[in-house]
Scaffold this motif. Sequence first.
Motif, PDB file in Angstrom:
ATOM      1  N   ARG A  54     -32.534   3.465 -49.872  1.00 57.99           N
ATOM      2  CA  ARG A  54     -31.984   2.241 -49.320  1.00 57.99           C
ATOM      3  C   ARG A  54     -30.864   2.601 -48.364  1.00 57.99           C
ATOM      4  NH1 ARG A  54     -29.108  -0.883 -54.239  1.00 57.99           N
ATOM      5  NH2 ARG A  54     -31.219  -1.670 -54.321  1.00 57.99           N
ATOM      6  N   PRO A  55     -30.564   1.746 -47.389  1.00 58.89           N
ATOM      7  CA  PRO A  55     -29.556   2.085 -46.387  1.00 58.89           C
ATOM      8  C   PRO A  55     -28.175   2.281 -47.007  1.00 58.89           C
ATOM      9  CG  PRO A  55     -30.848   0.198 -45.697  1.00 58.89           C
ATOM     10  CD  PRO A  55     -31.183   0.442 -47.131  1.00 58.89           C
ATOM     11  N   LEU A  56     -27.402   3.118 -46.366  1.00 56.82           N
ATOM     12  CA  LEU A  56     -26.019   3.317 -46.766  1.00 56.82           C
ATOM     13  C   LEU A  56     -25.265   1.998 -46.688  1.00 56.82           C
ATOM     14  CD1 LEU A  56     -23.625   5.354 -47.304  1.00 56.82           C
ATOM     15  CD2 LEU A  56     -23.306   5.358 -44.826  1.00 56.82           C
ATOM     16  N   CYS A  57     -24.463   1.705 -47.698  1.00 57.27           N
ATOM     17  CA  CYS A  57     -23.574   0.547 -47.651  1.00 57.27           C
ATOM     18  C   CYS A  57     -22.250   0.939 -48.306  1.00 57.27           C
ATOM     19  CB  CYS A  57     -24.186  -0.674 -48.318  1.00 57.27           C
ATOM     20  SG  CYS A  57     -24.503  -0.478 -50.081  1.00 57.27           S
ATOM     21  N   LYS A  58     -21.260   0.076 -48.202  1.00 51.97           N
ATOM     22  CA  LYS A  58     -19.898   0.432 -48.593  1.00 51.97           C
ATOM     23  C   LYS A  58     -19.761   0.810 -50.062  1.00 51.97           C
ATOM     24  CE  LYS A  58     -17.525  -2.150 -44.973  1.00 51.97           C
ATOM     25  NZ  LYS A  58     -16.591  -3.244 -44.651  1.00 51.97           N
ATOM     26  N   LYS A  59     -20.618   0.253 -50.915  1.00 50.29           N
ATOM     27  CA  LYS A  59     -20.456   0.534 -52.344  1.00 50.29           C
ATOM     28  C   LYS A  59     -20.752   1.995 -52.697  1.00 50.29           C
ATOM     29  CE  LYS A  59     -25.032  -0.862 -54.107  1.00 50.29           C
ATOM     30  NZ  LYS A  59     -25.734  -1.783 -55.024  1.00 50.29           N
ATOM     31  N   TYR A  60     -21.434   2.721 -51.789  1.00 52.48           N
ATOM     32  CA  TYR A  60     -21.742   4.128 -52.054  1.00 52.48           C
ATOM     33  C   TYR A  60     -20.642   5.070 -51.568  1.00 52.48           C
ATOM     34  CZ  TYR A  60     -26.408   2.245 -52.844  1.00 52.48           C
ATOM     35  OH  TYR A  60     -27.469   1.513 -53.315  1.00 52.48           O
ATOM     36  N   ILE A  61     -19.652   4.531 -50.880  1.00 52.63           N
ATOM     37  CA  ILE A  61     -18.569   5.364 -50.350  1.00 52.63           C
ATOM     38  C   ILE A  61     -17.518   5.536 -51.446  1.00 52.63           C
ATOM     39  CG2 ILE A  61     -16.881   5.640 -48.493  1.00 52.63           C
ATOM     40  CD1 ILE A  61     -18.538   3.611 -46.881  1.00 52.63           C
ATOM     41  N   GLU A  70     -18.668   3.731 -41.843  1.00 53.71           N
ATOM     42  CA  GLU A  70     -18.544   2.457 -41.138  1.00 53.71           C
ATOM     43  C   GLU A  70     -19.273   2.509 -39.790  1.00 53.71           C
ATOM     44  OE1 GLU A  70     -17.205  -1.511 -40.937  1.00 53.71           O
ATOM     45  OE2 GLU A  70     -17.104  -0.063 -42.583  1.00 53.71           O
ATOM     46  N   LYS A  71     -19.185   3.644 -39.123  1.00 55.99           N
ATOM     47  CA  LYS A  71     -19.874   3.827 -37.837  1.00 55.99           C
ATOM     48  C   LYS A  71     -21.391   3.750 -38.021  1.00 55.99           C
ATOM     49  CE  LYS A  71     -20.425   7.203 -34.068  1.00 55.99           C
ATOM     50  NZ  LYS A  71     -20.034   8.544 -33.572  1.00 55.99           N
ATOM     51  N   ILE A  72     -21.898   4.401 -39.053  1.00 56.44           N
ATOM     52  CA  ILE A  72     -23.337   4.393 -39.316  1.00 56.44           C
ATOM     53  C   ILE A  72     -23.815   2.987 -39.684  1.00 56.44           C
ATOM     54  CG2 ILE A  72     -25.149   5.200 -40.887  1.00 56.44           C
ATOM     55  CD1 ILE A  72     -24.331   7.322 -38.896  1.00 56.44           C
ATOM     56  N   ILE A  73     -23.068   2.305 -40.536  1.00 56.56           N
ATOM     57  CA  ILE A  73     -23.460   0.974 -40.992  1.00 56.56           C
ATOM     58  C   ILE A  73     -23.557  -0.003 -39.823  1.00 56.56           C
ATOM     59  CG2 ILE A  73     -22.677  -1.026 -42.336  1.00 56.56           C
ATOM     60  CD1 ILE A  73     -21.519   1.043 -44.367  1.00 56.56           C
ATOM     61  N   LYS A  74     -22.661   0.117 -38.862  1.00 55.04           N
ATOM     62  CA  LYS A  74     -22.636  -0.805 -37.722  1.00 55.04           C
ATOM     63  C   LYS A  74     -23.612  -0.412 -36.613  1.00 55.04           C
ATOM     64  CE  LYS A  74     -17.861  -2.393 -38.259  1.00 55.04           C
ATOM     65  NZ  LYS A  74     -16.512  -2.447 -37.637  1.00 55.04           N
ATOM     66  N   SER A  75     -24.124   0.802 -36.664  1.00 51.43           N
ATOM     67  CA  SER A  75     -24.988   1.290 -35.583  1.00 51.43           C
ATOM     68  C   SER A  75     -26.316   0.535 -35.538  1.00 51.43           C
ATOM     69  CB  SER A  75     -25.270   2.783 -35.774  1.00 51.43           C
ATOM     70  OG  SER A  75     -26.218   3.228 -34.831  1.00 51.43           O
ATOM     71  N   GLU A  76     -26.777   0.255 -34.320  1.00 54.93           N
ATOM     72  CA  GLU A  76     -28.090  -0.369 -34.121  1.00 54.93           C
ATOM     73  C   GLU A  76     -29.192   0.677 -33.951  1.00 54.93           C
ATOM     74  OE1 GLU A  76     -29.026  -3.473 -34.303  1.00 54.93           O
ATOM     75  OE2 GLU A  76     -27.009  -4.209 -34.748  1.00 54.93           O
ATOM     76  N   THR A  77     -28.811   1.952 -33.865  1.00 54.68           N
ATOM     77  CA  THR A  77     -29.814   2.993 -33.600  1.00 54.68           C
ATOM     78  C   THR A  77     -29.912   4.036 -34.708  1.00 54.68           C
ATOM     79  OG1 THR A  77     -28.146   4.262 -32.361  1.00 54.68           O
ATOM     80  CG2 THR A  77     -29.576   2.780 -31.100  1.00 54.68           C
ATOM     81  N   ASP A  78     -28.845   4.237 -35.482  1.00 53.48           N
ATOM     82  CA  ASP A  78     -28.843   5.267 -36.517  1.00 53.48           C
ATOM     83  C   ASP A  78     -29.014   4.640 -37.893  1.00 53.48           C
ATOM     84  OD1 ASP A  78     -28.306   7.116 -34.531  1.00 53.48           O
ATOM     85  OD2 ASP A  78     -26.143   7.001 -34.806  1.00 53.48           O
ATOM     86  N   GLU A  79     -29.696   5.362 -38.761  1.00 56.05           N
ATOM     87  CA  GLU A  79     -29.851   4.942 -40.150  1.00 56.05           C
ATOM     88  C   GLU A  79     -29.507   6.085 -41.074  1.00 56.05           C
ATOM     89  OE1 GLU A  79     -30.341   2.091 -41.343  1.00 56.05           O
ATOM     90  OE2 GLU A  79     -31.253   0.873 -39.761  1.00 56.05           O
ATOM     91  N   MET A  80     -28.908   5.763 -42.202  1.00 53.55           N
ATOM     92  CA  MET A  80     -28.581   6.770 -43.200  1.00 53.55           C
ATOM     93  C   MET A  80     -28.927   6.205 -44.564  1.00 53.55           C
ATOM     94  SD  MET A  80     -24.991   8.806 -43.549  1.00 53.55           S
ATOM     95  CE  MET A  80     -24.765  10.129 -44.722  1.00 53.55           C
ATOM     96  N   PHE A  81     -29.623   7.021 -45.360  1.00 51.59           N
ATOM     97  CA  PHE A  81     -30.134   6.544 -46.650  1.00 51.59           C
ATOM     98  C   PHE A  81     -29.495   7.324 -47.800  1.00 51.59           C
ATOM     99  CE2 PHE A  81     -33.357   5.778 -43.477  1.00 51.59           C
ATOM    100  CZ  PHE A  81     -33.785   4.494 -43.751  1.00 51.59           C
TER     101      PHE A  81
END
Length: 210
Positions: A158-165, A199-210
């Motif tokens: 699942r995509p990176l979100c703040k709760k995993y930081i 935060e940069k990854i979460i806001k990006s329209e082109t990059d995804e991090m799982f």
Amino acid sequence: DTAAKNDCKDIWLWRNHPEARKNFFNPSPIPWKEHREWFYSKIKDEDAKIYIAVLKKNKIGVIRFEIKGDLAKVSVNLNPDFFGKGLGYKVIRFGTEKFLKEIKARKQIIAEIKRDNVASQKVFAKAGYRMAERKADILVYKRNGKQTHLVGKRIYLRPLCKKYIGNRYLAWLNDRDVTRFMETGIVRVTRRDLEAFCEKIIKSETDEMF
């Protein structure tokens, strides 16, 4: 499941429920004849996709995608019997994944939500959509055309979100056995560094991090 003629009346009843109507841009009840004609035309329309969400043989809601070029507009409506059960974001998330898989093309998907409809804003955000535009009385949420949840039999991404930081993630990045073959090397990472990167990854329209 793809919507069929026998779903027509259920969708009409859900759409005309008082609690559902107040969140539509047109809150007036829709006459049965008008709805039936609209629905029958939509299920034949190649630029429209309508799915019925089913849980243990119970219909829990409907999600619709209207395609115009590289853009698709999504709308969702739950069966009132399932209001408040935390299922809305799942209908959106899995409906979006099914839509993208079926059309086999990259589309930007948008949802237009009334500014005072906080509940819908929350479920779309939880389903992976991002608030992208504010209008007078409308908020536009967007999701890019990539599938952002990958589900297997024993594991899912699942995509990176703040709760995993958190401290565990930070500890990985400061463990030399973990990072020695990464491009980051063995540079010490602070909590602030990690939060800024995520935060940069979460806001990006082109990059995804799982």
